[in-house]
Design an enzyme around this catalytic site. Structure first.
Site, PDB file in Angstrom:
ATOM      1  N   GLY A  12       0.879  -1.294  -0.229  1.00 34.40           N
ATOM      2  CA  GLY A  12       0.216   0.332   0.114  1.00 34.40           C
ATOM      3  C   GLY A  12       0.735   1.252   0.268  1.00 34.40           C
ATOM      4  O   GLY A  12       1.540   2.058   0.784  1.00 34.40           O
ATOM      5  N   ALA A  13       1.067   1.531  -1.150  1.00 38.76           N
ATOM      6  CA  ALA A  13       2.836   2.414  -1.434  1.00 38.76           C
ATOM      7  C   ALA A  13       1.633   4.579  -1.506  1.00 38.76           C
ATOM      8  O   ALA A  13       1.981   4.847  -2.340  1.00 38.76           O
ATOM      9  CB  ALA A  13       3.516   2.359  -2.809  1.00 38.76           C
ATOM     10  N   LYS A 183     -12.802   5.617  16.985  1.00 37.93           N
ATOM     11  CA  LYS A 183     -12.100   6.316  15.855  1.00 37.93           C
ATOM     12  C   LYS A 183     -13.258   6.235  14.987  1.00 37.93           C
ATOM     13  O   LYS A 183     -13.222   7.163  13.958  1.00 37.93           O
ATOM     14  CB  LYS A 183     -10.600   5.644  15.215  1.00 37.93           C
ATOM     15  CG  LYS A 183     -10.371   6.188  13.706  1.00 37.93           C
ATOM     16  CD  LYS A 183      -8.913   6.292  13.149  1.00 37.93           C
ATOM     17  CE  LYS A 183      -9.040   6.375  12.139  1.00 37.93           C
ATOM     18  NZ  LYS A 183      -8.788   8.477  11.230  1.00 37.93           N
ATOM     19  N   ASN A 201     -13.860  19.974   7.708  1.00 37.44           N
ATOM     20  CA  ASN A 201     -14.573  19.301   9.147  1.00 37.44           C
ATOM     21  C   ASN A 201     -14.936  20.194   9.774  1.00 37.44           C
ATOM     22  O   ASN A 201     -16.074  20.019  10.519  1.00 37.44           O
ATOM     23  CB  ASN A 201     -13.132  18.551   9.130  1.00 37.44           C
ATOM     24  CG  ASN A 201     -12.875  17.200   8.456  1.00 37.44           C
ATOM     25  OD1 ASN A 201     -13.833  16.920   8.203  1.00 37.44           O
ATOM     26  ND2 ASN A 201     -11.512  16.760   9.547  1.00 37.44           N
TER      27      ASN A 201
HETATM   28  O1  KPL Z   1      -9.360  10.339  10.352  1.00 34.08           O
HETATM   29  C1  KPL Z   1      -9.925  11.546   9.610  1.00 34.08           C
HETATM   30  C2  KPL Z   1     -10.705  11.518   7.929  1.00 34.08           C
HETATM   31  O2  KPL Z   1     -10.935  12.131   7.968  1.00 34.08           O
HETATM   32  O3  KPL Z   1     -10.445  10.207   7.843  1.00 34.08           O
HETATM   33  C3  KPL Z   1     -10.325  12.910  10.030  1.00 34.08           C
HETATM   34  C4  KPL Z   1     -10.803  12.216  11.787  1.00 34.08           C
HETATM   35  C5  KPL Z   1     -12.620  13.079   9.997  1.00 34.08           C
HETATM   36  C6  KPL Z   1     -10.440  13.669   9.928  1.00 34.08           C
HETATM   37  O4  KPL Z   1     -10.333  14.299   8.528  1.00 34.08           O
END
Ligand code: KPL
Length: 300
Positions: A12-13, A183, A201
């Site tokens: 996965g480069a 996450k 965001n």
């Molecule tokens: O992990 C993220 C992503 O974009 O995949 C966040 C935390 C939402 C930051 O953009």
């Protein structure tokens, strides 16, 4: 051979793969990048630009079939490519070898564990930010942290000491599932909303209509976290979201980047995984379902 001189294979480069390749090479490890079967291989220079510095390393690149035996494999593909990537080299991972999966989302580790139970499998999450400027040429845009762990393994294995020295701000997490769920929960909310509205965001906090959408989705996501046994993740979700949105206000989410680049998104391993868990616990999640359907259909 000192452990720093050990050999890492990275499959996965993309931007994150190149970032870790550069860190390991700077530490003195031998690093081989495994490219897709149809890619031209040979020596390639991996370039990582920072604000102040630029580092370049000539690394060997190989196809999966030519990768030889593998002791340390780092998988940095998109979530939906993890299984195929591991399949392409699983037979080459030695008896004492191990694999680290460092991709967004959840669900792929279970798939890999089921398909190749003999593999010594670790998972990781990283908040490092990097984007591609060209093939094997990246910009390290944000300094984050990396956590590695293995289910049920409270303290780090011996190999981790050297990995930790090579990779900045990297720690062993004896309770990685909690970090993975935190996450996942954040990604379930920020990623699909920003991808559908084409916004940064920070707009999720500053635009009242989007903030309402965030609140509705958070409520569903928190209920699933609670049912899955992650009550602290559920209880802290509003605060965590607020902090992540503030810290990444100017960024585009990885899902929006995927949509803009015309790539498939990782939504199946983000909201798709959450929906699977919700279903197992009999929880209704109409907002997540609607977002998943819209992202899959490419509806803005
Ligand atoms: O992990 C993220 C992503 O974009 O995949 C966040 C935390 C939402 C930051 O953009």
């Amino acid at each position: 051979m000192s452990d720093a001189k050990t050999h890492w294979h990275i499959i996965g480069a993309g931007a994150i793969g190149c970032l870790f390749a550069d860190a390991l090479a700077r530490y003195g490890c031998e690093v081989t990048l495994i490219l897709r079967p149809d890619s031209a291989t040979g020596e390639r220079t991996v370039i990582v630009e920072n604000d102040a510095t630029c580092s370049a390393h000539a690394l060997n690149t190989v196809s999966p079939k030519k990768s030889g035996s593998i002791e340390r494999l780092l998988v940095t593909t998109k979530a939906y490519d993890v299984q195929e990537a591991v399949a392409s080299v699983a037979a080459r991972v030695t008896q004492n070898g191990f694999v680290i999966l460092l991709a967004n989302g959840m669900g792929f580790a279970e798939q890999v564990k089921t398909a190749w139970p003999r593999l010594d499998l670790y998972c990781g999450i990283t908040t490092e930010g990097a984007y591609r400027l060209g093939p094997q040429h990246i910009r390290h845009a944000g300094f984050g942290e990396t956590r590695i762990g293995q289910s049920g393994m409270l303290s780090a294995p011996a190999w981790f000491t050297h990995f930790q020295h090579a990779v900045d701000n990297c720690s062993w997490d004896g309770a990685l599932q909690t970090a993975l769920w935190t996450k996942l929960a954040v990604n379930c909310i920020i990623n699909p909303i920003t991808a559908l509205h084409g916004c940064r965001n920070g707009d999720l906090a500053s635009n009242p209509r989007l903030a309402t959408e965030v609140a509705m989705l958070s409520d569903e996501v928190a209920r699933v976290c609670l049912a899955a046994g992650f009550s602290a993740v559920a209880a802290g979700l509003a605060k965590t979201l607020h902090e992540v949105i503030a810290a990444t206000a100017k960024n585009r989410s990885s899902m929006l980047e995927d949509v803009l680049a015309g790539r498939p998104t990782e939504i199946g391993y983000i909201n798709g995984y959450l929906l699977q868990v919700a279903h197992q616990h009999g929880i209704d999640t109409p907002h997540n379902r609607a977002l998943l359907d819209k992202v899959l259909a490419g509806i803005a």
